[in-house]
Motif scaffolding. Structure first.
Motif, PDB file in Angstrom:
ATOM      1  N   VAL A  24     -75.120  68.914  14.541  1.00  0.00           N
ATOM      2  CA  VAL A  24     -76.459  69.063  15.116  1.00  0.00           C
ATOM      3  C   VAL A  24     -77.377  67.925  14.888  1.00  0.00           C
ATOM      4  CG1 VAL A  24     -78.674  70.660  14.453  1.00  0.00           C
ATOM      5  CG2 VAL A  24     -76.487  71.603  14.740  1.00  0.00           C
ATOM      6  N   ALA A  25     -77.068  67.169  13.867  1.00  0.00           N
ATOM      7  CA  ALA A  25     -77.746  66.010  13.172  1.00  0.00           C
ATOM      8  C   ALA A  25     -77.412  65.027  14.229  1.00  0.00           C
ATOM      9  CB  ALA A  25     -77.500  65.616  11.817  1.00  0.00           C
ATOM     10  N   GLU A  26     -75.945  64.788  14.522  1.00  0.00           N
ATOM     11  CA  GLU A  26     -75.471  63.949  15.450  1.00  0.00           C
ATOM     12  C   GLU A  26     -76.054  63.884  17.011  1.00  0.00           C
ATOM     13  OE1 GLU A  26     -71.132  63.858  14.982  1.00  0.00           O
ATOM     14  OE2 GLU A  26     -71.063  62.786  17.068  1.00  0.00           O
ATOM     15  N   VAL A  31     -79.889  65.247  22.885  1.00  0.00           N
ATOM     16  CA  VAL A  31     -80.298  66.524  23.642  1.00  0.00           C
ATOM     17  C   VAL A  31     -81.910  66.643  23.667  1.00  0.00           C
ATOM     18  CG1 VAL A  31     -78.165  67.698  22.792  1.00  0.00           C
ATOM     19  CG2 VAL A  31     -80.472  68.144  21.561  1.00  0.00           C
ATOM     20  N   LYS A  32     -82.585  65.920  23.335  1.00  0.00           N
ATOM     21  CA  LYS A  32     -84.023  66.134  23.627  1.00  0.00           C
ATOM     22  C   LYS A  32     -84.263  65.884  25.025  1.00  0.00           C
ATOM     23  CE  LYS A  32     -86.328  64.067  19.650  1.00  0.00           C
ATOM     24  NZ  LYS A  32     -86.415  62.908  18.973  1.00  0.00           N
ATOM     25  N   ASN A  33     -85.073  67.087  25.508  1.00  0.00           N
ATOM     26  CA  ASN A  33     -85.295  67.180  26.876  1.00  0.00           C
ATOM     27  C   ASN A  33     -86.358  68.187  27.141  1.00  0.00           C
ATOM     28  OD1 ASN A  33     -85.492  67.657  29.750  1.00  0.00           O
ATOM     29  ND2 ASN A  33     -83.840  66.608  30.224  1.00  0.00           N
ATOM     30  N   THR A  57     -86.674  71.214  16.265  1.00  0.00           N
ATOM     31  CA  THR A  57     -86.217  70.539  17.368  1.00  0.00           C
ATOM     32  C   THR A  57     -86.128  71.411  18.721  1.00  0.00           C
ATOM     33  OG1 THR A  57     -83.973  71.457  17.515  1.00  0.00           O
ATOM     34  CG2 THR A  57     -84.494  69.610  15.970  1.00  0.00           C
ATOM     35  N   ASN A  58     -85.900  71.027  20.097  1.00  0.00           N
ATOM     36  CA  ASN A  58     -85.955  71.778  21.233  1.00  0.00           C
ATOM     37  C   ASN A  58     -84.791  72.539  21.401  1.00  0.00           C
ATOM     38  OD1 ASN A  58     -84.396  69.354  21.496  1.00  0.00           O
ATOM     39  ND2 ASN A  58     -84.491  69.615  23.571  1.00  0.00           N
ATOM     40  N   ILE A 245     -74.921  65.709  29.425  1.00  0.00           N
ATOM     41  CA  ILE A 245     -74.889  66.818  30.445  1.00  0.00           C
ATOM     42  C   ILE A 245     -76.428  67.372  30.346  1.00  0.00           C
ATOM     43  CG2 ILE A 245     -74.232  69.305  30.721  1.00  0.00           C
ATOM     44  CD1 ILE A 245     -71.491  68.502  29.579  1.00  0.00           C
ATOM     45  N   VAL A 246     -77.043  67.592  29.117  1.00  0.00           N
ATOM     46  CA  VAL A 246     -78.390  68.149  29.095  1.00  0.00           C
ATOM     47  C   VAL A 246     -79.480  67.120  29.881  1.00  0.00           C
ATOM     48  CG1 VAL A 246     -80.430  68.215  27.688  1.00  0.00           C
ATOM     49  CG2 VAL A 246     -78.263  69.111  26.775  1.00  0.00           C
TER      50      VAL A 246
END
Ligand code: 3PY
Length: 248
Positions: A24-26, A31-33, A57-58, A245-246
């Motif tokens: 999750v930290a990595e 994955v921010k979007n 986070t998102n 991918i995100v």
């Protein structure tokens, strides 16, 4: 109607709790979007640490499975209220691995869809055909039967909040992916089926994912198709590739 994209990782039986927190930290910045719903569907034992790790986070957390009763003598199972209390928002059901390895049938899957909605969870309902059915050309009939059974008694308002994942079994864990056209053909067919079973507004609202070896290399093309609103991602969700991918 613009449907919001949803990219969900299906971690399957991977990641110990400490590995999960590290992953999750990595992935956090990758994955921010804000335009996409990002979900990590994780093994039951990882739920509590992952819910904690994604705070602020998102990312939303999903479960990979649950049982339809609230509590009681069901050794080894976890219930929908337990998931909700732990902070879970989504839950996968009908994945071919649960259908084939654990013998889950459409009657149970239908009960899971209803129970998930009643408990306040969003179902990610999987469907998809075997290689034999694909070769025989009867895959649409198969998928129609699965979805019709799985949604029996489910209301249009609920279906508007449903996510359906089309996952051809021949593309799961094989490295083989449906072409974007093959995936679009079935996802479009599923949307037409929802229009037939419900109405047009419901069909336009339901989100349909493609799943089955989606990866950083093929995601953009798959996601450019009009009826593919996202992906349910296996192996690639455990790597930095998930961020690509995100943002594809
Ligand atoms: C895969 O991509 O292998 C999956 O099964 C996703 O659910």
């Amino acid at each position: 109607m613009a449907r919001r994209r949803i990219i969900a990782g299906n971690w399957k039986m991977n990641m110990t709790p400490s590995e999960a927190v590290k992953l999750v930290a990595e992935l956090k910045d990758l994955v921010k979007n804000d335009d996409v719903d990002v979900v990590y569907c994780v093994p039951a034992i990882d739920i509590v640490p992952v819910v904690e790790a994604v705070k602020g986070t998102n990312v939303n957390v999903g479960a990979e499975n649950f049982y339809i009763e609230d509590k009681g003598a069901f050794t080894g199972e976890i219930s929908a209220p337990m998931l909700v209390d732990a902070g879970v928002k989504y839950v996968i059901m009908g994945h071919s691995e649960r259908r084939d390895i654990f013998g889950e049938n459409d009657i149970l899957i239908n009960a899971k869809v209803k129970k998930a909605f009643a408990a306040g969870l969003k179902p990610i309902l999987c469907c998809g055909e075997s290689l034999a059915l694909r070769k025989a050309g009867t895959y649409k009939e198969w998928i129609e039967r699965q979805i019709t059974w799985d949604l029996d008694g489910v209301t249009a308002d609920q279906v508007k909040n449903l996510v359906i994942a089309y996952e051809p079994i021949w593309a799961i864990g094989t490295g083989e992916t449906a072409t974007a056209d093959q995936a679009q053909e079935v996802c479009g067919f599923i949307r037409e089926l929802i229009a037939k079973l419900y109405d047009d507004a419901t069909a336009q609202a339901v989100r349909i994912q493609y799943g089955g070896s989606m990866n950083a290399g093929n995601a953009a093309e798959l996601l450019s198709k009009p009826d593919i609103d996202g992906g349910l991602i296996g192996g690639a969700s455990l790597k930095p590739d998930f961020g690509k991918i995100v943002n594809a």
